[in-house]
Design a protein around this motif. Structure first.
Motif, PDB file in Angstrom:
ATOM      1  N   PHE A 148      15.596 -43.307 -49.831  1.00  0.00           N
ATOM      2  CA  PHE A 148      15.061 -42.744 -48.592  1.00  0.00           C
ATOM      3  C   PHE A 148      14.041 -41.645 -48.903  1.00  0.00           C
ATOM      4  CE2 PHE A 148      15.344 -39.363 -45.366  1.00  0.00           C
ATOM      5  CZ  PHE A 148      14.918 -40.061 -44.240  1.00  0.00           C
ATOM      6  N   TYR A 149      14.404 -40.738 -49.823  1.00  0.00           N
ATOM      7  CA  TYR A 149      13.494 -39.648 -50.177  1.00  0.00           C
ATOM      8  C   TYR A 149      12.197 -40.195 -50.790  1.00  0.00           C
ATOM      9  CZ  TYR A 149      17.585 -36.579 -49.669  1.00  0.00           C
ATOM     10  OH  TYR A 149      18.672 -35.904 -49.195  1.00  0.00           O
ATOM     11  N   ILE A 150      12.361 -41.147 -51.721  1.00  0.00           N
ATOM     12  CA  ILE A 150      11.178 -41.710 -52.387  1.00  0.00           C
ATOM     13  C   ILE A 150      10.296 -42.459 -51.390  1.00  0.00           C
ATOM     14  CG2 ILE A 150      10.402 -43.376 -54.116  1.00  0.00           C
ATOM     15  CD1 ILE A 150      11.483 -40.794 -55.304  1.00  0.00           C
ATOM     16  N   SER A 151      10.935 -43.195 -50.454  1.00  0.00           N
ATOM     17  CA  SER A 151      10.149 -43.948 -49.460  1.00  0.00           C
ATOM     18  C   SER A 151       9.331 -43.014 -48.579  1.00  0.00           C
ATOM     19  CB  SER A 151      11.072 -44.817 -48.600  1.00  0.00           C
ATOM     20  OG  SER A 151      11.899 -44.026 -47.771  1.00  0.00           O
ATOM     21  N   ARG A 152       9.834 -41.771 -48.390  1.00  0.00           N
ATOM     22  CA  ARG A 152       9.126 -40.801 -47.557  1.00  0.00           C
ATOM     23  C   ARG A 152       7.877 -40.245 -48.247  1.00  0.00           C
ATOM     24  NH1 ARG A 152       9.808 -41.420 -42.322  1.00  0.00           N
ATOM     25  NH2 ARG A 152      11.911 -42.228 -42.003  1.00  0.00           N
TER      26      ARG A 152
END
Length: 483
Positions: A40-44
């Motif tokens: 989730f963090y990386i996708s952001r």
């Protein structure tokens, strides 16, 4: 080590399964939720290469974790069987010896993976910037592979003695540490995927330390005896080696799937990576069953309670079906929220929607296969689990995915699930046949009944020698007390 009662040899089997799998699921869900948060963090960061790199590192990591899981399965199965048979001192000696073997083996595997990460990633279809980012992550995390191996081994030992609460707490604390470190390293310090790697190492180190402390409280950990390390390794290896081969089948099958998705671009790989991280969280209870029901079966096998072994198998299958049904009812109406949460578009969004709508149902058969493999590993037939898992990873994956590729990335996902229907059903039927053939006293502690007769005789002779040594020690202690 004082004699402790075999906890699973009395009381409600269903309650034991629910408590063990429930606490295990909480711990697993926490760990996999952190992996999901990483994604989730990386996708952001809105960088498709980074999101795809997470998918490639996960595929390589599954191969490493498969070895650790297989060794922990063997360790838990053998020690739980010794505890069920009342061989508590032998259980401690085996646990101490094999934890050392796990550390050495996984350290070598981690270093080898770090050295050859580039060609390994190429096998998975990684290219360009995604391959470079994945390579950097693997070179940081892999040398510390022994940390997760020790954590898994300790967790398996805690479940073997029935201490589900401590096993859960150790995992939860490690997951919490990772959840706190991830946003700090990824966003605040702007380390990106490198920050996720550092967070992984720190949390795994914490889990291994807490696990070792908890195992020592149960008296299951001592200084390994040099002359017993190889004999103990052979005993556990009778279960661990087929279990490792069994677990390697999944990432090998995953290699073919990831490579197939790579043919349709980074968006397809990102979609597969997202699903690969949703599945462990959504089906944490099913995954926990594989590690939780094993000690229940092993203790009752060691005690000769074969009716309770079958009861544990039936209860596990019922819980698998219930878990998949509940998860399906939640994700089907919530699929738009899942797509939005991961900022998924195009092919990535289509793969997520297909999973939430249809292919999620196929996981009941994957769960059936997991439960059957657990029965095989803990009842003395580990080669069966190897054959079924490799059957699913090859005959149950390659032809189905190859045909599915003609219909695009969604066809790959459907093909991945279809093969599980055949092998999951076949494995469960075989598991019931195995349980029906068991007889009291037929299975030696720590020995697979499917081993060749010559090997079986050698292991039985070794166990008799251990019994004689223990008897001599007890006699000397009695004489000293009388004196």
């Amino acid at each position: 080590m004082s004699a402790r009662p075999a906890r699973f040899c009395s009381g409600s089997i269903l309650r034991h399964v629910v408590v063990m799998a429930g606490t295990g699921a909480i711990g697993l869900m926490a760990v996999f939720a952190v992996d999901l948060l990483n994604l989730f963090y990386i996708s952001r960061l809105n960088d498709p290469a980074l999101t795809a790199a997470i998918g490639f590192t996960g595929a390589v990591g599954y191969v490493q974790i498969a070895v650790s899981i297989g060794m922990s399965i063997g360790l838990g199965a053998v020690t739980a069987r010794q505890i069920g048979a009342g061989r508590h001192d032998l259980a401690r000696r085996i646990a101490s010896s094999f934890l050392l073997v796990m550390i050495v083996t996984t350290a070598a595997l981690g270093l080898a993976t770090a050295l050859f990460s580039a060609p390994i990633l190429h096998l998975f279809g990684a290219t360009g910037r995604a391959a470079a980012q994945a390579d950097g992550y693997i070179r940081i995390v892999s040398p510390a592979l022994s940390l997760i191996a020790v954590g898994m081994g300790c967790s398996s030992l805690l479940r073997a003695v029935g201490d589900a609460r401590r096993s859960m707490n150790v995992t939860l604390i490690g997951a919490l540490a990772s959840a706190l470190l991830d946003p700090l390293l990824i966003f605040v310090l702007h380390l990106g995927l490198e920050g996720a790697a550092i967070s992984t190492i720190l949390s795994r180190g914490l889990v291994s330390l807490l696990g070792l402390h908890a195992v020592r409280r149960h008296g299951l950990l001592g200084y390994p005896s040099g002359r017993h390390i190889l004999p103990d390794a052979r005993l556990v290896g009778g279960v661990a080696t087929p279990a490792i081969l069994t677990n390697l089948a999944t990432p090998i099958g995953g290699l073919f799937i990831t490579n197939a998705m790579a043919n349709f671009g980074l968006a397809a790989v990102a979609g597969q990576a997202t699903i690969d991280r949703i599945v462990p969280v959504a089906f944490a209870f099913v995954f926990a069953l594989t590690g939780s029901v094993g000690p229940i079966m092993s203790q009752n096998l060691g005690a000769g309670h074969l009716d309770r072994v079958r009861e544990a198998l039936v209860a596990s299958l019922k819980l698998v079906a219930a878990c998949v049904a509940i998860t399906w009812m939640i994700l089907l109406p919530a699929q738009d929220l899942v797509v939005e949460a991961f900022a998924a578009q195009g092919t990535t969004a289509a793969l997520i929607r297909l999973f939430c709508t249809w292919t999620i149902g196929g996981y009941v058969f994957i769960g059936m296969l997991f439960v059957a493999n657990t029965a095989f590993n803990n009842l003395g037939f580990p080669l069966y689990s190897t054959l079924f898992n490799w059957g699913r990873a090859t005959l149950g994956t390659i032809p189905f995915v190859w045909i599915g590729m003609r219909f695009g990335p969604c066809g790959v996902q459907v093909g991945q699930v279809l093969g599980c229907v055949v092998f999951g059903t076949w494995a469960v039927l075989t598991a019931f046949s195995v349980v029906g053939r068991l007889k009291p006293g037929r299975v030696a502690p720590g020995l697979a009944t499917e081993l060749p007769a010559r090997t079986a005789k050698s292991a039985l002779a070794e166990l008799d020698e251990l019994d004689e040594e223990q008897q001599i020690t007890d006699d000397l202690a009695d004489r000293s007390a009388r004196a």
